[in-house]
Design an enzyme around this catalytic site. Structure first.
Site, short mmCIF file in Angstrom:
data_model
loop_
_atom_site.label_atom_id
_atom_site.label_comp_id
_atom_site.label_asym_id
_atom_site.label_seq_id
_atom_site.Cartn_x
_atom_site.Cartn_y
_atom_site.Cartn_z
N ASP A 27 -11.35 2.33 3.93
CA ASP A 27 -11.52 0.88 3.79
C ASP A 27 -13.00 0.53 3.59
OD1 ASP A 27 -9.50 -0.95 3.64
OD2 ASP A 27 -9.15 -1.09 5.80
N LYS A 83 0.84 -1.20 0.00
CA LYS A 83 0.00 0.00 0.00
C LYS A 83 0.88 1.25 0.00
CE LYS A 83 -3.76 -2.51 2.15
NZ LYS A 83 -4.33 -3.04 3.38
N GLN A 98 -4.83 -1.85 9.61
CA GLN A 98 -4.64 -3.16 9.00
C GLN A 98 -5.20 -4.25 9.92
OE1 GLN A 98 -3.28 -3.74 5.82
NE2 GLN A 98 -4.03 -5.80 6.21
#
Ligand code: NAD
Length: 289
Positions: free
Chosen positions: A120, A53, A97
């Site tokens: 997200d 990322k 994460q």
């Protein structure tokens, strides 16, 4: 005849290039799109996702603010960190994460993220907006699959899609997106409680596997000519590989002989997830200008 391979890498590069151009416009206006990526612990798969990322953000001219925490970080500390990032005007997106260390309540952490920075798309507000068809961040992997399906230009309206998996991050949101009026597919959702899985998969014009089970979908489970989207990313031990494992999808590669279109692993859905993340960060940054 072997299936057409859907090149997720190529499609993702187009989206990343567009994100780069939009980032350049924002930079000219004095805004550097910025994503804070929070990682607690050192899970090897999570570390490699986070690195991927950060690299993609840098290549698109965006800032990736890497925040690495010990696996022993407390929930209170993590929530305080999120509150700080919510209030930081230079940060446009926040990504925590997953999975988090077991002593931390993931739901609490996700819900603590400002929905305006929830790139997200996991916050209940984002999920609610998605279900209601209102503007908001779409979760990256399901959105990426939808973009791939649109890219191959097969008719989605009325197509019978069989989704194998019902997780909150892939199966459930993807099933929802596919039944939206502007996509108009018919969706069957299969899961661990489904009896006789093959009876369902054989009916699929579009078969999407997101079960996290290596090679679960065998060639005999695929209707000839079907579109097969393999979301699975599984590490299977392989002594011949440098790092001792290889990546394997949820679909047996032999299904290529039955399918009309198929995504490879790696190089199919995976790159799309990162591309759609960049897309969401740009959206978040543009909304603040
Ligand atoms: P998960 O474990 O949360 O959910 C798996 C789902 O599959 C469950 O709903 C379960 O009911 C169903 N399932 C499991 N075994 C089954 C079986 N034998 N028959 C029918 N259904 C079954 O997993 P997840 O987070 O949704 O991820 C699924 C896979 O996708 C994993 O391999 C993961 O690594 C991968 N993934 C890839 C990306 C990407 O960017 N390519 C992103 C997210 C997840």
């Amino acid at each position: 005849m072997a299936a057409h391979i859907i090149d997720g890498k190529a499609v993702s590069l187009k989206i990343r290039e567009e994100a780069k151009q939009r980032a350049a416009v924002l930079r000219e206006k004095g805004t550097i799109p910025c994503l804070a990526v929070v990682l607690a612990g050192e899970d090897p798969a999570s570390l490699s996702y986070v690195k991927g990322k950060s690299k993609a953000l840098a290549e698109a001219g965006m800032e990736g603010r890497d925040i690495r925490l010990s696996a022993a970080v407390t929930e209170t500390e993590l929530l305080a960190l999120i509150a700080g990032l919510n209030n930081d005007e230079k940060v446009h997106g926040i990504l925590v994460q997953l999975p988090l260390p077991r002593h931390i309540d993931e739901n609490k952490v996700i819900t603590a993220i400002d929905p305006a920075k929830d790139v997200d798309g996991f916050h209940p507000v984002s999920v609610g907006n998605m279900i209601l068809g209102r503007p908001g961040f779409l979760p990256c992997t399901p959105h990426g699959v939808l973009v791939l399906l649109r890219e191959i230009k097969i008719p989605l309206s009325g197509a019978h899609t069989v989704m194998v998996g019902r997780s909150n991050i892939v199966g459930t949101p993807l099933a929802n997106l596919l039944t939206r009026r502007d996509v108009n597919a018919t969706v069957t959702v299969c899961h661990t409680g489904t009896k006789d899985l093959i009876r369902h998969t054989l009916q699929a014009d579009i078969l999407i596997a997101a079960a996290g089970k290596p090679a679960l979908i065998k060639p005999e489970m695929v209707k000839p000519g079907a579109v097969v989207i393999d979301v699975g990313v599984n590490r299977v031990p392989d002594n011949s590989a440098k790092n001792g494992y290889r990546l394997c999808g949820d679909v047996d590669p032999a299904a290529t002989e039955k399918a009309g279109y198929i995504t490879p692993v790696p190089g199919g859905v995976g790159p799309m997830t990162i591309a759609m993340l960049l897309y969401n960060v740009i959206q978040a940054a543009e909304a603040k200008v």
